[in-house]
Design an enzyme around this catalytic site. Structure first.
Site, PDB file in Angstrom:
ATOM      1  N   ASP A  33      23.645 -15.350  35.418  1.00 15.96           N
ATOM      2  CA  ASP A  33      23.875 -15.064  36.839  1.00 15.96           C
ATOM      3  C   ASP A  33      22.947 -15.936  37.710  1.00 15.96           C
ATOM      4  O   ASP A  33      23.401 -16.614  38.659  1.00 15.96           O
ATOM      5  CB  ASP A  33      23.603 -13.564  37.089  1.00 15.96           C
ATOM      6  CG  ASP A  33      24.120 -13.067  38.423  1.00 15.96           C
ATOM      7  OD1 ASP A  33      24.707 -13.867  39.175  1.00 15.96           O
ATOM      8  OD2 ASP A  33      23.924 -11.871  38.723  1.00 15.96           O
ATOM      9  N   THR A 120      25.373  -9.815  26.441  1.00 16.23           N
ATOM     10  CA  THR A 120      24.544 -10.062  25.245  1.00 16.23           C
ATOM     11  C   THR A 120      23.106 -10.464  25.560  1.00 16.23           C
ATOM     12  O   THR A 120      22.322 -10.736  24.659  1.00 16.23           O
ATOM     13  CB  THR A 120      25.149 -11.163  24.336  1.00 16.23           C
ATOM     14  OG1 THR A 120      25.142 -12.408  25.051  1.00 16.23           O
ATOM     15  CG2 THR A 120      26.549 -10.822  23.916  1.00 16.23           C
TER      16      THR A 120
HETATM   17  N1  AR6 Z   1      24.918 -20.783  30.272  1.00 13.46           N
HETATM   18  C1  AR6 Z   1      25.532 -20.038  29.317  1.00 13.46           C
HETATM   19  N2  AR6 Z   1      25.026 -18.884  28.835  1.00 13.46           N
HETATM   20  C2  AR6 Z   1      23.830 -18.470  29.337  1.00 13.46           C
HETATM   21  C3  AR6 Z   1      23.126 -19.206  30.326  1.00 13.46           C
HETATM   22  C4  AR6 Z   1      23.726 -20.401  30.799  1.00 13.46           C
HETATM   23  N3  AR6 Z   1      23.154 -21.159  31.736  1.00 13.46           N
HETATM   24  N4  AR6 Z   1      21.975 -18.517  30.617  1.00 13.46           N
HETATM   25  C5  AR6 Z   1      21.950 -17.436  29.824  1.00 13.46           C
HETATM   26  N5  AR6 Z   1      23.066 -17.411  29.046  1.00 13.46           N
HETATM   27  P1  AR6 Z   1      22.652 -12.258  30.666  1.00 13.46           P
HETATM   28  P2  AR6 Z   1      24.118  -9.707  30.611  1.00 13.46           P
HETATM   29  C6  AR6 Z   1      23.479 -16.419  28.035  1.00 13.46           C
HETATM   30  O1  AR6 Z   1      21.350 -11.542  30.564  1.00 13.46           O
HETATM   31  O2  AR6 Z   1      23.562  -9.373  29.275  1.00 13.46           O
HETATM   32  C7  AR6 Z   1      21.637 -10.654  34.958  1.00 13.46           C
HETATM   33  O3  AR6 Z   1      20.372 -10.516  35.547  1.00 13.46           O
HETATM   34  C8  AR6 Z   1      22.420 -15.556  27.386  1.00 13.46           C
HETATM   35  O4  AR6 Z   1      21.810 -16.248  26.305  1.00 13.46           O
HETATM   36  O5  AR6 Z   1      22.767 -13.380  31.636  1.00 13.46           O
HETATM   37  O6  AR6 Z   1      25.561  -9.484  30.872  1.00 13.46           O
HETATM   38  C9  AR6 Z   1      22.746 -10.023  35.791  1.00 13.46           C
HETATM   39  O7  AR6 Z   1      22.518 -10.124  37.163  1.00 13.46           O
HETATM   40  C10 AR6 Z   1      23.243 -14.370  26.912  1.00 13.46           C
HETATM   41  O8  AR6 Z   1      23.793 -14.631  25.627  1.00 13.46           O
HETATM   42  O9  AR6 Z   1      23.856 -11.241  31.047  1.00 13.46           O
HETATM   43  C11 AR6 Z   1      22.733  -8.618  35.316  1.00 13.46           C
HETATM   44  O10 AR6 Z   1      21.748  -7.842  35.963  1.00 13.46           O
HETATM   45  C12 AR6 Z   1      24.403 -14.297  27.904  1.00 13.46           C
HETATM   46  O11 AR6 Z   1      24.310 -15.485  28.698  1.00 13.46           O
HETATM   47  C13 AR6 Z   1      22.397  -8.725  33.852  1.00 13.46           C
HETATM   48  O12 AR6 Z   1      21.643  -9.924  33.730  1.00 13.46           O
HETATM   49  C14 AR6 Z   1      24.367 -13.086  28.823  1.00 13.46           C
HETATM   50  O13 AR6 Z   1      23.040 -12.803  29.220  1.00 13.46           O
HETATM   51  C15 AR6 Z   1      23.619  -8.879  33.004  1.00 13.46           C
HETATM   52  O14 AR6 Z   1      23.254  -8.900  31.660  1.00 13.46           O
END
Ligand code: AR6
Length: 180
Positions: A33, A120
């Protein structure tokens, strides 16, 4: 329909629709995000503030999805969805995230869509479980509009697990691209 698995940064992937793993407030967060918001630029934040006021005053429910413009990203639209928290939510709602995003991509005539591994990171879903759910959704998905679905994994280990789980379960061709 081609299904690709990519290791890398989703903000660098050239597709019509980029999916964001957002939270119910829709006003920003860390992880993917944060990366998407930084890359898209401040106008995205302004649009989200407007959406909160006018369209989703109570926030975005888990499993639902909503579209914004993509601004500085190399995409036509961003589709924001809120994944369930693994320990306190209903993990089956993760299916809804993927299907609702695919539906919105079709409604917006997107031929390609890139997903991060929703839930994740901060939301604690094991990558294997996520891969199984994604595999199930994609096996049952057909589209006349969407030609390519790209699954983007940030970590090498996650990428390997996706390759194994989706490679085993799916009839669709896999196309592996490593991005640094
Ligand atoms: N490109 C692709 N994947 C990514 C990137 C990127 N640039 N950065 C991280 N990931 P998360 P959630 C992966 O925490 O679990 C946020 O603060 C990461 O390795 O981004 O759905 C939101 O605002 C992981 O596998 O999302 C919410 O509050 C995946 O993206 C909360 O986190 C998801 O990690 C949502 O949590």
């Amino acid at each position: 329909m081609k299904i690709s698995i990519i290791r890398g940064d989703i903000t660098k992937v050239k597709v019509d629709a980029i999916v964001n793993a957002a939270n119910f407030g829709m006003l920003g967060g860390g992880g993917v995000d944060g990366a998407i918001r930084r890359a898209a630029g401040h106008s995205l934040q302004e649009e989200c503030v407007r959406l909160r006021k006018e369209v989703i005053p109570n926030g975005l429910e888990t499993g639902k999805a909503i579209v914004t413009k993509a601004y500085n990203l190399p995409a036509k639209i961003i589709i924001h969805t809120v994944g369930p928290r693994y320990y306190s939510g209903d993990i089956n709602l993760l299916k809804n995230c993927y299907t609702n995003c695919l539906k919105l991509a079709e409604e917006n005539n997107c031929e390609s869509i890139a997903f991060p591994a929703i839930s994740t990171g901060a939301y604690g879903c094991p990558i294997e479980k996520s891969a199984e759910i994604v595999s199930e959704v994609l096996e049952n998905f057909k589209s006349d509009i969407i030609k390519e679905i790209i699954l983007v994994l940030f970590d090498e280990e996650d990428y390997e697990i996706y390759k194994r789980v989706l490679g085993n379960g799916m009839k669709t061709d896999l196309n592996e691209i490593i991005m640094d």
